[in-house]
Motif scaffolding. Structure first.
Motif, PDB file in Angstrom:
ATOM      1  N   ARG A 120       0.845  -1.189   0.000  1.00  0.00           N
ATOM      2  CA  ARG A 120       0.000   0.000   0.000  1.00  0.00           C
ATOM      3  C   ARG A 120       0.881   1.240   0.000  1.00  0.00           C
ATOM      4  O   ARG A 120       1.971   1.232   0.576  1.00  0.00           O
ATOM      5  N   VAL A 121       0.382   2.292  -0.639  1.00  0.00           N
ATOM      6  CA  VAL A 121       1.039   3.592  -0.610  1.00  0.00           C
ATOM      7  C   VAL A 121       0.054   4.580   0.002  1.00  0.00           C
ATOM      8  O   VAL A 121      -1.139   4.556  -0.316  1.00  0.00           O
ATOM      9  N   TYR A 122       0.556   5.411   0.881  1.00  0.00           N
ATOM     10  CA  TYR A 122      -0.236   6.434   1.546  1.00  0.00           C
ATOM     11  C   TYR A 122       0.474   7.764   1.332  1.00  0.00           C
ATOM     12  O   TYR A 122       1.705   7.811   1.219  1.00  0.00           O
ATOM     13  N   LEU A 123      -0.287   8.849   1.278  1.00  0.00           N
ATOM     14  CA  LEU A 123       0.322  10.170   1.182  1.00  0.00           C
ATOM     15  C   LEU A 123      -0.687  11.219   1.605  1.00  0.00           C
ATOM     16  O   LEU A 123      -1.890  10.958   1.653  1.00  0.00           O
ATOM     17  N   THR A 124      -0.177  12.386   1.917  1.00  0.00           N
ATOM     18  CA  THR A 124      -1.029  13.549   2.105  1.00  0.00           C
ATOM     19  C   THR A 124      -0.452  14.675   1.253  1.00  0.00           C
ATOM     20  O   THR A 124       0.752  14.714   0.983  1.00  0.00           O
ATOM     21  N   THR A 125      -1.337  15.546   0.817  1.00  0.00           N
ATOM     22  CA  THR A 125      -0.906  16.752   0.127  1.00  0.00           C
ATOM     23  C   THR A 125      -1.671  17.919   0.726  1.00  0.00           C
ATOM     24  O   THR A 125      -2.728  17.736   1.332  1.00  0.00           O
ATOM     25  N   GLY A 126      -1.123  19.088   0.566  1.00  0.00           N
ATOM     26  CA  GLY A 126      -1.754  20.255   1.154  1.00  0.00           C
ATOM     27  C   GLY A 126      -3.003  20.696   0.410  1.00  0.00           C
ATOM     28  O   GLY A 126      -3.157  20.434  -0.780  1.00  0.00           O
ATOM     29  N   PRO A 127      -3.899  21.373   1.114  1.00  0.00           N
ATOM     30  CA  PRO A 127      -5.150  21.811   0.499  1.00  0.00           C
ATOM     31  C   PRO A 127      -4.962  22.892  -0.564  1.00  0.00           C
ATOM     32  O   PRO A 127      -5.860  23.119  -1.366  1.00  0.00           O
ATOM     33  N   ARG A 128      -3.794  23.514  -0.611  1.00  0.00           N
ATOM     34  CA  ARG A 128      -3.516  24.555  -1.607  1.00  0.00           C
ATOM     35  C   ARG A 128      -2.644  24.032  -2.742  1.00  0.00           C
ATOM     36  O   ARG A 128      -1.907  24.790  -3.365  1.00  0.00           O
ATOM     37  N   GLN A 129      -2.737  22.753  -3.001  1.00  0.00           N
ATOM     38  CA  GLN A 129      -1.960  22.134  -4.070  1.00  0.00           C
ATOM     39  C   GLN A 129      -2.900  21.352  -4.993  1.00  0.00           C
ATOM     40  O   GLN A 129      -2.845  20.128  -5.059  1.00  0.00           O
ATOM     41  N   PRO A 130      -3.756  22.055  -5.734  1.00  0.00           N
ATOM     42  CA  PRO A 130      -4.723  21.363  -6.589  1.00  0.00           C
ATOM     43  C   PRO A 130      -4.071  20.510  -7.669  1.00  0.00           C
ATOM     44  O   PRO A 130      -4.621  19.482  -8.065  1.00  0.00           O
ATOM     45  N   GLU A 131      -2.896  20.894  -8.123  1.00  0.00           N
ATOM     46  CA  GLU A 131      -2.221  20.083  -9.143  1.00  0.00           C
ATOM     47  C   GLU A 131      -1.770  18.743  -8.568  1.00  0.00           C
ATOM     48  O   GLU A 131      -1.814  17.724  -9.253  1.00  0.00           O
ATOM     49  N   ALA A 132      -1.370  18.713  -7.308  1.00  0.00           N
ATOM     50  CA  ALA A 132      -0.994  17.449  -6.669  1.00  0.00           C
ATOM     51  C   ALA A 132      -2.233  16.586  -6.458  1.00  0.00           C
ATOM     52  O   ALA A 132      -2.217  15.385  -6.742  1.00  0.00           O
ATOM     53  N   ARG A 133      -3.294  17.199  -6.001  1.00  0.00           N
ATOM     54  CA  ARG A 133      -4.557  16.464  -5.832  1.00  0.00           C
ATOM     55  C   ARG A 133      -4.967  15.833  -7.157  1.00  0.00           C
ATOM     56  O   ARG A 133      -5.325  14.653  -7.216  1.00  0.00           O
ATOM     57  N   GLY A 134      -4.897  16.595  -8.229  1.00  0.00           N
ATOM     58  CA  GLY A 134      -5.237  16.081  -9.556  1.00  0.00           C
ATOM     59  C   GLY A 134      -4.327  14.947  -9.993  1.00  0.00           C
ATOM     60  O   GLY A 134      -4.792  13.959 -10.577  1.00  0.00           O
ATOM     61  N   LEU A 135      -3.043  15.063  -9.701  1.00  0.00           N
ATOM     62  CA  LEU A 135      -2.081  14.008 -10.049  1.00  0.00           C
ATOM     63  C   LEU A 135      -2.458  12.703  -9.363  1.00  0.00           C
ATOM     64  O   LEU A 135      -2.507  11.648 -10.004  1.00  0.00           O
TER      65      LEU A 135
END
Length: 172
Positions: A120-135
């Motif tokens: 399994r892979v887990y990660l978090t990204t910041g709420p002000r990083q829409p490009e990361a969320r999209g990725l």
């Protein structure tokens, strides 16, 4: 200007320690980017985990994609638990964005995690990083949050992806 995604043969993937000189642009740009988006001194966030957590001996890795010997993208993972790798520090050099390099970094990190026995892979990204969320959404990650909610009300956005065992991967 149109960017063309590099062919895999144009890029070299290397595994390096955090202290390697080629990692400096990654850490500098990530710190600057986080500071611009969130304020304060985000360089402290990059120092949150000891460098050794990103070494194979401790269940982690740091990979760079090189083009012509220069780092153009990179990322890392650390052991989250016995079966889970946590992705961190996914980066594309500011002069090389919009070329699909972050996607390639994620693929390489997943491959390495799978080879090392993670399921399994887990990660978090910041709420002000829409490009990361999209990725992460585009590369098959499951959001562990309400995707309809305002990201600013959630805080770090968690994702997960289950990996097939290395011996169950389709052959090219």
């Amino acid at each position: 200007m149109t960017s063309v995604a590099p062919s895999p043969s144009d890029l070299t993937v290397i595994e390096v320690p955090v202290s390697h000189p080629l990692v400096r642009p990654l850490l500098r740009e990530l710190g600057d980017e986080y500071t611009a988006r969130y304020g304060g001194d985000a360089h402290q966030e990059l120092a949150r985990y000891p460098d050794e957590e990103f070494t194979p001996a401790h269940g982690g890795t740091l990979l760079l994609l090189l083009e012509g010997g220069d780092p153009v993208a990179g990322g890392a993972f650390r052991r989250y638990d016995a079966t889970t790798a946590e992705l961190k520090r996914i980066w594309t050099h500011s002069a090389h964005r919009r070329r699909g390099l972050a996607r390639q970094v994620v693929i390489e990190l997943e491959r390495t995690a799978r080879e090392r026995g993670y399921r399994r892979v887990y990660l978090t990204t910041g709420p002000r990083q829409p490009e990361a969320r999209g990725l992460y959404l585009a590369t098959g990650y499951t959001p562990l949050f309400d995707t309809e909610a305002d990201p600013e009300t959630i805080g770090p956005l968690p994702f997960e992806k289950h990996l097939a065992p290395a011996d169950h991967q389709p052959r090219p």
